[in-house]
Each structure stands twice: as C-alpha cells, then as structure tokens.
Design an enzyme around this catalytic site. Sequence first.
Site, short mmCIF file in Angstrom:
data_model
loop_
_atom_site.label_atom_id
_atom_site.label_comp_id
_atom_site.label_asym_id
_atom_site.label_seq_id
_atom_site.Cartn_x
_atom_site.Cartn_y
_atom_site.Cartn_z
N LYS A 127 41.67 15.22 8.14
CA LYS A 127 40.69 16.20 8.59
C LYS A 127 40.83 17.52 7.83
O LYS A 127 41.71 17.67 6.99
CB LYS A 127 40.85 16.43 10.10
CG LYS A 127 40.83 15.15 10.92
CD LYS A 127 39.57 14.31 10.75
CE LYS A 127 39.45 13.32 11.89
NZ LYS A 127 38.84 12.04 11.54
C1 LIG Z 1 39.10 11.22 13.08
C2 LIG Z 1 38.11 11.08 14.15
C3 LIG Z 1 38.47 10.78 15.47
C4 LIG Z 1 39.85 10.38 15.88
O1 LIG Z 1 40.85 11.26 15.53
P1 LIG Z 1 42.37 10.70 15.41
O2 LIG Z 1 43.16 11.96 15.30
O3 LIG Z 1 42.42 9.86 14.17
O4 LIG Z 1 42.67 9.94 16.63
C5 LIG Z 1 37.48 10.76 16.44
N1 LIG Z 1 36.21 11.02 16.14
C6 LIG Z 1 35.80 11.28 14.88
C7 LIG Z 1 34.37 11.56 14.63
C8 LIG Z 1 36.74 11.31 13.84
O5 LIG Z 1 36.32 11.56 12.60
#
Ligand SMILES: *Cc1c(COP(=O)(O)O)cnc(C)c1O
Length: 420
Positions: free
Chosen positions: A196
């Site tokens: 992210k």
């Molecule tokens: C990455 C992501 C998640 C989940 O996050 P994690 O930290 O990997 O559990 C949920 N929703 C969206 C849209 C994402 O891109």
Amino acid sequence: MEPLALDGGPKTKSTPFASGKRFGAEEAEQLLEALEQNTLFYHFGHKVKHFLADFNQLYGVKYSVATSSGTAALHVALGAAGISVGDEVITSPITDQGSLIGILYQNAIPVFADLEPHTYNLDPKSVESRITPRTKAILVVHLAGNPCDMDPIMEIAKRYGLKVIEDCAQSYMTKYKGRLTGTIGDYGCFSTNDFKHISTGDGGIVVVNSGDEADYETTHAFADKNYRRLGTQLDRGTKHIAPNYRMTELQGAVGIAQVRKLPWICERRKVIGDRLNQVLASAQGIRTPEVRPDDECTYWFYMFRLELSELSCTREQFCKALEAEGIPNRAGYIPQVCYMQPLFQNRQAYLGSSFPFDLTETSYEPGLCPVAENILETAVQIPINEFYSDEDIRDIGLAVLKVASAYSTRSKGRVSYVEE
Ligand SMILES: *Cc1c(COP(=O)(O)O)cnc(C)c1O
C-alpha cells in the site's frame, strides 16, 4: 511514426525507472525506541498510540483503532457496526478478498452491486436496487485511490438506516468533494500491508467517525477479543466473540515514521496519475479513469480501459506491445469479478457447509454486474510509484500513445503528446 518495439522498432523506455527506499533511519530509530520500552504490547507501550495519534491528527479525527491487517480493520468495523448472522452487506465486485472476509466471518452475506464504468466504483443506483429487508450495511471500496460518489451513498444509507464502512486500503489522502475518504461513513478502514501507499509490513487502522466514546470502545474491543481495556479496569466479561487482531509496537513504530511520509507519497502519486490522465485524454481507443472535478485521486495504480471498437488489436496484444515498449503493465486487476470465485459459485464459505448463504436469496450468477465484468475485460493496469521521475511519466504516456496509435483504426500514425 516509429514501428512498435514489438515489431522491431525502438523501445520507448530506454532508461530504468527511478526508484527509492521506503524505509530508512527514521524507521530504525523508532524501532529501537520500541524495543527499549521492554514491551511490544500495544496497550503498555507508546508506539501504536503515537502512530494513531499522528494518523488522527493528519485525518482530523478523534478516534481510531490499530489492527493487524486491512482485512482485520474491515472485520473490526463490521463487528463494531453490529453486523451479524444473516445480515446482508452490499459491496463492490472488483476488490481485494480482504473486503469480503470479514463479512463472511460475521456469518453475514456479501451482496454485489454494479459499478460506474469509468470510476470503477459503486454505482449508487445499483446499490439501492440491491437493498432487501436483510441489508444492514454498505461496504464501499474506493478503488485505486479514487473516491466513490459518497453523497448519494450516504443519502441511501440514511434513508434505509444502513451503516457505511469505507474500504480505504487503496485510497490514502483521497478526497471526495474536499473531504478525506475514510472520514465520511461510519467507519474508515486502512491497510498498511507492504503493497500500500505506506507499509508496516502488515497492519491496519479503523477510523471511528461517530466521535462517540462508546462506539470507539466497542471498536477497540472488537480488535482485542472483546476485552475492555480502555476503562479504569480490564473487563474480560465478553458478551460475544471477537478476534485478536492487535497491532504490535514494532508495526506502530514503523507506522510513526511512515505516516510522516504519507502526504508526500500521495501528492506525488496524484501528480503522476493526473498527468497520465491529461496526456491520454484524447488518445484513440483509450478511456482514461474518471476523476470527478471536485475529487482528488491518489492512484494506488493507474488503470485505463480500451475501447476495442477503435483498435485493431486484442487487449492481450495491446499489453504485450506496451510491455515491449518497456512499460510494465497487466491486463485488468483481479482475474474475474469476486462473485465468480468458487467460494460464491459453490456457496461454500466454510468447508462442507452452505451457511450462511442458505439464510438468504442472494445469488451470484454471471452477468450480475455487467459493468464490472466489462471493466475487468477491457482494463489495462500500469503500476505507479512515488519515486518515478518526470521522465518516467513522460515515457509511460508516450508508450501508451504509441501503442494506441499503432493499433488505431482511425488516425494511423499520429501521436500527439501534450503536457500542460
Ligand atoms: C489490500 C486491501 C485489503 C486488505 O488489506 P490487507 O492488509 O492485505 O489485509 C482490503 N481491501 C482492499 C481494497 C485492498 O486493496
């Protein structure tokens, strides 16, 4: 025009993409301080608390809760919102699996609404059409840094008495009509996994927007086995189950240093994405992502769509040609809309059981969300990185224009690259 690199012509991108380090002495210093506390438990140490306080200040909110992942953040928000057995939660069919896991762990049922063709976000009209007496919440996903059309969604939620949970895992510092996404619905959920805008390895945040202390305590408890730690005395007298999704002090420490970089990272991604949008706006066969004039997108990735009726190639050929020009890319985002997964097609969330699907009439047939299906069939995704140089952005733009022009069924051989 030069021939495509795929056909032996010169490659558009002849220099490597600029790169940089996401972590440095700032994170190391915080980590050392965390260890020197002699505890890595969030409730006894100061790092997670500090991380959240900084995040709250940046976002202008009063309460937030740290979690072990974005998936956990969403599950916690659903738990705090009171989502339980047999409830329906309306959400997007183009998202990460993490948006859906919490719904099913609450034994609630994901209901998929269709999307707008160019923002790739929930279409409020489709959301309203999916409401049944069982509907309890709308889980909006602000895909790839672009905000959902929140005004009509909040209006629908108010009219039907639904909770709104915002999945902001891909949309840090995203603005909807000047307001930060994550602060508009009842809860805003973020991920700090390693892919992210900012990373703590893994981790997440739930923003509690009611500003209500009891709501905050409920949310806090749902990430920590429903133990009540915020009062003067620890209360383990839990009334219903909640998971342990606690963040550790190590993640909190890295998070403190990362949050400081967040405004810069988002600003740079916004510049990169907006410039590509501007450069590609009138390209043959290309439909750029729509960012509404009052909104701000922070582009977790850059995804445009092909208008194949204006091109003499398939999407796969287009992607290969772009790759040959030196621009990494991939066809679409997830391989298929979420409801086409075996989990939904077989109505089996838990091995050997059709619970909770057998509690509702919700169906998952192909064609359920035609716009979303069409988006995934025609989209091309280009990774965006805050370290990219202006030259990198220019080369991406030039390469897409070159490939589009080469395959255009209309303006053969014309490439016009205009940067304001
Ligand atoms: C990455 C992501 C998640 C989940 O996050 P994690 O930290 O990997 O559990 C949920 N929703 C969206 C849209 C994402 O891109």
